[in-house]
Write an enzyme that holds these catalytic residues in place. Sequence first.
Site, short mmCIF file in Angstrom:
data_model
loop_
_atom_site.label_atom_id
_atom_site.label_comp_id
_atom_site.label_asym_id
_atom_site.label_seq_id
_atom_site.Cartn_x
_atom_site.Cartn_y
_atom_site.Cartn_z
N CYS A 193 0.85 -1.18 0.00
CA CYS A 193 0.00 0.00 0.00
C CYS A 193 0.89 1.23 0.00
O CYS A 193 1.89 1.30 0.71
CB CYS A 193 -0.95 0.10 1.19
SG CYS A 193 -2.16 -1.20 1.28
N ARG B 167 4.05 -0.68 -4.71
CA ARG B 167 3.69 -1.14 -3.37
C ARG B 167 2.34 -1.85 -3.33
O ARG B 167 1.96 -2.41 -2.29
CB ARG B 167 3.65 0.04 -2.40
CG ARG B 167 4.97 0.75 -2.28
CD ARG B 167 4.84 1.93 -1.35
NE ARG B 167 4.67 1.52 0.02
CZ ARG B 167 5.67 1.28 0.85
NH1 ARG B 167 6.90 1.44 0.46
NH2 ARG B 167 5.44 0.90 2.08
N TRP C 222 -2.83 -2.65 -1.67
CA TRP C 222 -2.54 -4.08 -1.75
C TRP C 222 -3.48 -4.71 -0.71
O TRP C 222 -3.32 -4.50 0.49
CB TRP C 222 -1.08 -4.36 -1.40
CG TRP C 222 -0.66 -5.77 -1.65
CD1 TRP C 222 -0.19 -6.31 -2.80
CD2 TRP C 222 -0.65 -6.83 -0.69
NE1 TRP C 222 0.11 -7.64 -2.63
CE2 TRP C 222 -0.17 -7.99 -1.35
CE3 TRP C 222 -1.02 -6.94 0.65
CZ2 TRP C 222 -0.03 -9.23 -0.71
CZ3 TRP C 222 -0.89 -8.16 1.29
CH2 TRP C 222 -0.40 -9.29 0.61
N ASN D 266 -1.98 2.27 5.50
CA ASN D 266 -1.13 1.16 5.08
C ASN D 266 -0.88 0.33 6.32
O ASN D 266 -0.43 0.86 7.33
CB ASN D 266 0.19 1.74 4.52
CG ASN D 266 1.24 0.68 4.28
OD1 ASN D 266 0.93 -0.51 4.21
ND2 ASN D 266 2.48 1.11 4.16
N GLY D 267 -1.19 -0.97 6.27
CA GLY D 267 -0.95 -1.81 7.45
C GLY D 267 -2.19 -2.60 7.81
O GLY D 267 -3.11 -2.74 7.01
N GLU E 161 16.98 -18.58 -6.36
CA GLU E 161 16.64 -17.22 -6.80
C GLU E 161 16.16 -17.22 -8.25
O GLU E 161 15.21 -16.52 -8.60
CB GLU E 161 17.86 -16.30 -6.59
CG GLU E 161 17.70 -14.87 -7.06
CD GLU E 161 16.56 -14.09 -6.41
OE1 GLU E 161 15.96 -14.56 -5.44
OE2 GLU E 161 16.25 -13.00 -6.93
N LYS F 231 12.48 -15.92 -9.45
CA LYS F 231 12.25 -14.89 -10.48
C LYS F 231 11.20 -15.37 -11.47
O LYS F 231 10.30 -14.63 -11.83
CB LYS F 231 13.53 -14.56 -11.25
CG LYS F 231 14.61 -13.78 -10.57
CD LYS F 231 14.24 -12.40 -10.15
CE LYS F 231 13.60 -12.43 -8.83
NZ LYS F 231 13.94 -11.85 -7.67
N GLU G 50 7.68 -15.52 -9.88
CA GLU G 50 7.13 -14.19 -9.56
C GLU G 50 6.53 -13.50 -10.77
O GLU G 50 5.45 -12.93 -10.68
CB GLU G 50 8.24 -13.27 -9.02
CG GLU G 50 8.63 -13.52 -7.59
CD GLU G 50 9.75 -12.58 -7.15
OE1 GLU G 50 9.62 -12.00 -6.08
OE2 GLU G 50 10.75 -12.43 -7.87
N HIS H 57 16.30 -37.22 -4.26
CA HIS H 57 15.41 -37.55 -3.14
C HIS H 57 14.00 -36.99 -3.35
O HIS H 57 13.32 -36.68 -2.39
CB HIS H 57 16.02 -37.03 -1.83
CG HIS H 57 17.38 -37.59 -1.58
ND1 HIS H 57 17.59 -38.89 -1.19
CD2 HIS H 57 18.61 -37.04 -1.71
CE1 HIS H 57 18.89 -39.11 -1.07
NE2 HIS H 57 19.53 -38.00 -1.39
N LYS I 268 6.16 -4.91 -3.66
CA LYS I 268 7.61 -4.79 -3.51
C LYS I 268 8.03 -4.70 -2.05
O LYS I 268 9.05 -5.23 -1.65
CB LYS I 268 8.10 -3.55 -4.26
CG LYS I 268 9.57 -3.34 -4.15
CD LYS I 268 10.21 -3.36 -5.50
CE LYS I 268 11.71 -3.51 -5.44
NZ LYS I 268 12.15 -4.88 -5.69
C1 G6P Z 1 8.76 -8.92 -1.38
C2 G6P Z 1 9.39 -8.54 -2.71
C3 G6P Z 1 10.66 -9.35 -2.93
C4 G6P Z 1 11.62 -9.15 -1.77
C5 G6P Z 1 10.95 -9.46 -0.43
C6 G6P Z 1 11.81 -9.00 0.73
O1 G6P Z 1 8.30 -10.22 -1.44
O2 G6P Z 1 8.47 -8.77 -3.76
O3 G6P Z 1 11.28 -8.94 -4.13
O4 G6P Z 1 12.73 -9.96 -1.93
O5 G6P Z 1 9.71 -8.77 -0.31
O6 G6P Z 1 11.91 -7.61 0.68
P1 G6P Z 1 13.07 -6.76 1.28
O7 G6P Z 1 12.74 -5.34 0.92
O8 G6P Z 1 13.03 -6.98 2.77
O9 G6P Z 1 14.35 -7.21 0.69
#
Ligand code: G6P
Length: 614
Positions: free
Chosen positions: A2, A27, A75, A101-102, A487, A491, A494, A510, A609
Amino acid sequence: MCGIVGYVGNRDAYPVLVKGLYRLEYRGYDSAGLALIDPSGNLNVYKCKGKVADLEKYVAPMDPQGQIGIAHTRWATHGVPNDANAHPHFSQSHDIALVHNGIIENYHVLKAALIENGYSFRSDTDTEVLANLIEYVRRTNDCSLLEAVQSALKQVIGAYAIAVVEKGNPDEIIAARKSSPMVIGVGEGEFFLASDATPIVEYTDRVVYLNDGEIAVINRNKELKVFTFDNQESRVDIKRLQMSISQLEKGGYSHFMLKEIHQQPETIVDCIRGRINSESGLVTLSGVIANREKFVNARRIIFVACGTSWHASLIGEHLIEDICRIPAEVEYASEFRYRNPVIHPDDVVIAVSQSGETADTLAAVELARSHGAFVFGICNVIGSSIARATDSGAYIHVGPEIGVASTKAFTGQVTVMAMLALTVARERESVDPAVYTEIVNGLLELPSALNEVLKIDGQIKDLAKIFTYARNFIYLGRGYNYPTALEGALKLKEISYIHAEGYPAAEMKHGPIALIDNEMPTIVVAVPDKTYEKTVSNIQEIKARGGKIIAVIARDDTTVRRMADYCIEVPVVTECLMPIVVSIPLQLLAYYIAVYKGRDVDQPRNLAKSVTVE
Ligand code: G6P
């Protein structure tokens, strides 16, 4: 998650608010809205489901007027994304509008009490409860808006950042925060307000970061005042913003994510600048040296993080054990904070967070500090909550990351971790000087290695086309590149919404090997390292079962090249830094597959994000 924007001054508030919402859309983008007090004193709210562009389309023809307003991009937490649940929320009488927000955890109890007092609700949100609670307090106690907000927030359990405006009060915005970020921009006779500094940077570089438990009274005709919930006045500490507008634009790229992938040779330079002495070849992280004893005598180093930052931390764990010889662990911040973990005062806890605002990581920091541990932050956003809540830290300095899928922050985090490990290892004399020099040289070679690897952008694009219709992927790696595999899979998940699993290559036997058939592509990181031969065997096991292999290999590799169906060649740097090189083609592969699938790369569904709620 948010985003909140606010403005009070002598400009038209609407364009400032909308532009600010676009900047904060990373956000959350389930719905958007704004509230303005027009020149006749009416408080008008405009809001709708969808993105900021949908809001703009809906509102612009109405020509909204006013020089004071608040806005929000959502969000969803409580209530589905629809028009009614979009912010701002009016109080029952329409006298107060609020963005939030929250999460207000005790909103059920507060709502029930308000219903008993004659209030009814138009939305399913916790936010509307707070709008009505403020109105109820204001009326029953005949107090000021500030006092009503203070009193209401004392009844609230949860995490929040809020902004409130009131009809009949056309000069004033009240803003407050607890565990969710809020920045105030101070201009000449005008104030800006936002969840982060990105909507503010083009108007002023003077900012005030609200602290937890603070309420700001932002009045166009007066000085900015900040109070605690108990009405103690706090000192207003104006800081200079280190950000430029060009950092917030796409710069000719079709998506922020592609720009951020291609920026990495430069962001690595920014990250190491001033930290490696070119003459002596020595690495110094000042936040480590200033707390030398804590690191040198650390009984254990615990990384706490979420998402991509958690993956980077796995590489940090490996580095710390490898060259500092200190036991290291990596914890999901969300698990750590609720698990009653054993934390000693001589543990060092490293909180890793791009945004510096992730709620779980922030809570883990507070928990570790309450146990007396020394807490070090590795953040990107300067002045963020985690950066301020930690005892010391090192910024990764990669500039604003706007694409929701993290790319340049990951490589920046690993780079800082390597520099941290080198700094500590030298102080502890736990690293062979030749190894130390090799890693330092590796760091210095990284920008050119990344420039090299980016030249295969077109080749990765072609590869992505071939695999766009795969429904599942497996990513395998070992040692330093096991986290790279995790990672890479993250990606892809996501942004393309394709199911992908990252696994340590040997562990595949396994379980995941059962999934292998000729429709399951497996991406294997098979660069030269201690386990290269073992990885070759794992590739053969997959080939024997008809699986398709896409291998990430060194340019001079001949063994895997013969076995793999497709190869991605990368330049080789020292082993512990290879995740930085290897992650680039994996980022590009995910990017192009998502583009071919027509996905919204920079704003993938359901993700935000900055996750500022639990
Ligand atoms: C969200 C974002 C990710 C990020 C994660 C941790 O899930 O979409 O890209 O890695 O939060 O965020 P931070 O800001 O703590 O690295």
